[in-house]
Enzyme design. Structure first.
Site, mmCIF file in Angstrom:
data_model
loop_
_atom_site.group_PDB
_atom_site.id
_atom_site.type_symbol
_atom_site.label_atom_id
_atom_site.label_comp_id
_atom_site.label_asym_id
_atom_site.label_seq_id
_atom_site.Cartn_x
_atom_site.Cartn_y
_atom_site.Cartn_z
ATOM 1 N N TYR A 1 36.672 -85.515 -81.285
ATOM 2 C CA TYR A 1 37.552 -84.819 -82.229
ATOM 3 C C TYR A 1 37.466 -83.312 -82.047
ATOM 4 C CZ TYR A 1 39.550 -83.100 -86.587
ATOM 5 O OH TYR A 1 40.316 -82.415 -87.504
ATOM 6 N N GLN A 2 36.250 -82.782 -82.047
ATOM 7 C CA GLN A 2 36.074 -81.326 -82.002
ATOM 8 C C GLN A 2 36.631 -80.737 -80.706
ATOM 9 O OE1 GLN A 2 34.979 -80.601 -84.867
ATOM 10 N NE2 GLN A 2 33.195 -81.768 -85.491
ATOM 11 N N ASP B 1 40.255 -69.579 -99.614
ATOM 12 C CA ASP B 1 41.429 -70.438 -99.464
ATOM 13 C C ASP B 1 42.214 -70.015 -98.229
ATOM 14 O OD1 ASP B 1 43.885 -71.731 -99.673
ATOM 15 O OD2 ASP B 1 43.906 -71.623 -101.852
ATOM 16 N N GLY B 2 42.314 -70.907 -97.255
ATOM 17 C CA GLY B 2 43.042 -70.595 -96.031
ATOM 18 C C GLY B 2 44.503 -70.274 -96.280
ATOM 19 N N ASP C 1 41.651 -77.620 -89.233
ATOM 20 C CA ASP C 1 40.762 -78.786 -89.234
ATOM 21 C C ASP C 1 40.558 -79.201 -90.682
ATOM 22 O OD1 ASP C 1 38.872 -80.731 -88.795
ATOM 23 O OD2 ASP C 1 37.219 -79.317 -88.504
ATOM 24 N N SER C 2 41.429 -80.079 -91.158
ATOM 25 C CA SER C 2 41.440 -80.437 -92.576
ATOM 26 C C SER C 2 41.102 -81.898 -92.787
ATOM 27 C CB SER C 2 42.822 -80.156 -93.170
ATOM 28 O OG SER C 2 43.767 -81.067 -92.641
ATOM 29 N N ASP D 1 42.202 -85.475 -94.903
ATOM 30 C CA ASP D 1 43.512 -86.058 -95.167
ATOM 31 C C ASP D 1 44.110 -85.399 -96.406
ATOM 32 O OD1 ASP D 1 44.108 -88.363 -93.239
ATOM 33 O OD2 ASP D 1 42.004 -88.693 -93.758
ATOM 34 N N TYR E 1 36.546 -93.200 -86.926
ATOM 35 C CA TYR E 1 37.708 -92.916 -87.765
ATOM 36 C C TYR E 1 38.518 -94.201 -87.910
ATOM 37 C CZ TYR E 1 37.099 -87.812 -87.591
ATOM 38 O OH TYR E 1 36.625 -86.536 -87.732
#
Length: 288
Positions: A67-68, A143-144, A161-162, A164, A229
């Site tokens: 993933y990364q 807060d992005g 990169d959040s 769900d 996942y």
């Protein structure tokens, strides 16, 4: 804990109804509620240490690399000169770890809303949290969404990169956020955002891709394999204002020795190309 069997953690969610993943737990390392979410760190028998947010597995020591590395290097290697990078989310530090490896990257700015995730990652997940303290990285707690409003035209690449779309991450899957992403880019900049898995979230995947395509003239959807996942896959949307952009062929190709020197376990130029090879049902859903 103990949802199906004592001593096991089981991930159950309405995002993938009828499906569950269980991991045998050696011990619970940390469990606490922040102002934003439930934060759980486990030491498991088969997958090492595991970060769980709001009951959903975010990363495991065993398979986090896929993933990364994918969410970082798919956009980075699609850009000819990715000097400045913004990461929204990614509080475990894994994306920052990967982005900082790229030799062209000079500056990494990260914005994570939950200070507790940063704290527990530094304490219990050093295999990913090393990215948070890399000399290229400047870390902001906040807060992005709000951060983007004040940083227009500053970045070559923006990576989201959040989790769900629940809790603090819900706004990151809506049109105002994608407009802010576009505004934060330098000319021909690239965005990459986590966008769900196609096997159990096809409507979510399709709607997120449509949203990206409505904002960026060149868009694509890519997948990577993450065994822990749901369904073993996760996908990303990529977008650029460059009408001639082509995500499917990397513009930066590293040699095997370079990949080895960077400690890459998953990503390569061939994996990059393969990430955009989608099954017919998914191609059809994205076309429609």
């Amino acid at each position: 804990m103990d949802f199906l069997k004592p001593g096991w953690f089981t991930e159950v969610s309405d995002f993938w109804p009828g499906t569950a993943l269980s991991l045998e737990v050696k011990r619970v390392l940390h469990h606490e509620k922040s102002a934003f979410q439930d934060v759980l760190v486990l030491d498991t028998k088969s997958h090492g240490r595991v970060l769980v947010l709001d009951g959903l597995i975010q990363c495991t020591e065993n398979d986090e690399c896929s993933y990364q590395e994918a969410i970082a290097f798919l956009p980075l290697c699609s850009h000819p000169e990715p000097k400045s990078v913004l990461i929204v989310g990614g509080g475990d530090g894994g994306v920052a770890r990967e982005v900082a490896k790229h030799p062209d990257v000079e500056k990494v700015v990260q914005v994570e809303i939950d200070a507790l995730v940063l704290e527990v990652s530094r304490k219990y997940l050093p295999f990913v949290s090393v990215g948070l303290d890399h000399p290229k990285v400047t870390l902001n707690v906040g807060d992005g969404f709000e951060f983007l409003k004040n940083h227009v035209g500053e970045f070559d690449v923006v990576i989201t990169d959040s989790c769900d779309p629940i809790g603090p991450a819900e706004r990151l899957f809506q049109e105002p956020y994608f407009q802010l992403l576009k505004a934060a880019l330098k000319p021909n900049g690239i965005i990459c955002s986590q966008a769900g898995n196609p096997w159990s979230q096809i409507e979510h995947v399709s709607s997120t891709f449509r949203l990206c395509k409505s904002v960026f003239p060149t868009s694509a959807y890519a997948v990577t394999s993450v065994p822990t996942y749901p369904t073993g896959q996760i996908g990303f949307v990529l977008g650029t204002s460059n009408a001639n952009g082509n995500f499917k062929e990397p513009v930066r190709i590293f040699t095997d020795q370079e990949l080895e020197n960077m400690g890459m376990r998953y990503y390569s130029a061939n994996v990059h190309r393969a990430a955009f090879g989608l099954p017919r049902f998914l191609e059809k859903a994205l076309r429609n």
